[in-house]
Design an enzyme around this catalytic site. Structure first.
Site: not given
Ligand code: GLY
Length: 411
Positions: A112, A177
């Site tokens: 992330d 994501d």
């Molecule tokens: N990237 C994690 C979420 O969207 O919850």
């Protein structure tokens, strides 16, 4: 031929509408700043490295450490407040909250880093041109690149993922994501001239396009790979209702992600994917009238079954996910500029409609309430039984970004 008074009337009307919409943007941006001011006050009594995320049952703010996936959004929102006002007080706060994240440049434990660093340091560099921020971002891109494997042609999202169906573990899970993190790599490539960052980003995007997006342009949340040969071992969900359902925020990340990837590559395959995913979202029979989606497009539908361990089996309420709506609104403003005029006008209208829904009393919090977050009614993860029908810091960030994009389009 239309009479002259018609043109005067319609020109006057469009100036009036644009004026009204500027007021709409300004008053919502002003409200957002007011909530941010209250939130800054609340953070004073917290630990120095506690980053706003959501609220508890009493409606009080909950924070996370910098190593969760969301610490970049609060500094990012402060940067938007600075961009709106050019007020040095906002800049000071934005700098303070951004610079707390410096250790992240060497973080490699999950994927992330794009969210964590590009929303904070990325906006910081865009708005200040401070070269120190540039160098931190480039180091962050190096750290993110360590998670790429040329066999899977993907960046590993999490170190492990346990299926909701039982005890099965996967050790190369990639979630949709992850597309969002590629923006940091495109940036690093542009800044340094080192094409390896770009190569990783494009490879990952191609793999996701083939394996994560279904032929009808809906999406799988998690794709798990075999690192010995790059083959797909499983397509499952972590935060969605079922493996074959479409988790709304996942679809939102796809629309935003492929739009951004098209901006960076000008490759028409990515534009087709972004538009296909947007059309699937907007034309879906399960999208409510106000265009704020349920947390999953297929929750409680026949033909969709959560894994036995998933809390989705126990939740019968079809909660909305405001965060997905905010992400899609922001993405559609950008996507509307990349397609033909009539399609673009449709995306822009949808983006504006979503913003108006979010700004209504149904979703925008009263001032000083909602833990001082801007928007109510998002969902973190129903399968994990966490953050259900709460404010989320990233819903606010993308709402502010969408307002900025809307404002820029009115100028
Ligand atoms: N990237 C994690 C979420 O969207 O919850």
């Amino acid at each position: 031929m239309k009479p002259l008074f018609y043109f005067i009337l319609t020109a006057g009307l469009s100036v009036f509408i644009a004026g009204g919409e500027k007021d709409f943007v300004d008053s919502n941006a002003g409200f957002a700043r007011q909530q941010l001011k209250h939130m800054l006050k609340d953070t004073e009594s917290r630990e120095r490295l506690a980053f706003p995320r959501t609220t508890n049952k009493e409606g009080k703010m909950i924070t996370t450490s910098m190593y969760d996936w969301t610490p970049g959004f609060f500094p990012g929102s402060l940067w938007y407040a600075y961009e709106q006002t050019k007020d040095p007080v906002w800049q000071r706060e934005a700098v303070k909250w951004t610079e707390k994240l410096e250790p992240l440049k060497d973080f490699t434990q999950h994927h992330d880093l794009g969210f964590m660093m590009y929303c904070s340091y990325g906006n910081a560099y865009r708005l200040t041109g401070n070269k120190t921020y540039r160098d931190i971002l480039i180091q962050g891109a190096r750290s993110l690149s360590t998670r790429f494997n040329p066999v899977t042609r993907s960046i590993k999202s999490w170190n492990a993922f346990k299926s909701w169906h039982g005890q099965q573990m996967y050790y190369y899970p990639v979630i949709i994501d992850n597309l969002m993190n590629l923006e940091l790599l495109f940036f690093a490539s542009r800044e340094t001239g080192d094409t390896s960052f770009r190569h990783i980003a494009v490879s990952h995007a191609e793999t996701a396009m083939h394996n994560q997006v279904r032929p009808d342009y809906s999406s799988y949340h998690v794709v798990c790979y075999d690192t010995t040969n790059g083959k797909v071992l499983a397509r499952e969900t972590a935060q969605g209702y079922a493996d074959n359902s479409t988790w709304s925020r996942g679809q939102a990340w796809g629309i935003y992600g492929f739009t951004m990837i098209y901006r960076e590559t000008h490759d028409p395959r990515f534009l087709k994917t972004a538009a296909g995913m947007a059309d699937w979202f907007l034309d879906n029979k399960n999208l409510p009238e106000d265009k704020v989606p349920y947390w999953d497009f297929n929750a409680e539908e026949a033909g969709y079954q959560p894994g036995i361990r998933s809390n989705a089996n126990r939740v019968k309420t079809k909660y909305r996910d405001v965060s997905a709506a905010a992400i899609v609104s922001s993405a559609l403003f950008e996507l509307s500029g990349y397609v033909d005029k009539s399609k673009g006008e449709g995306y822009r209208k949808a983006a504006i409609a979503i913003l108006h829904s979010l700004a209504s009393a149904a979703y925008r919090a009263p001032e000083g309430k909602n833990g001082n977050f801007i928007l109510m009614h998002s969902v973190g993860s129903i399968p994990h039984n966490t953050e259900i029908d709460v404010p989320l810091v990233y819903a606010d960030y993308y709402f502010m970004e969408a307002l900025e994009r809307y404002k820029a389009s009115l100028d």
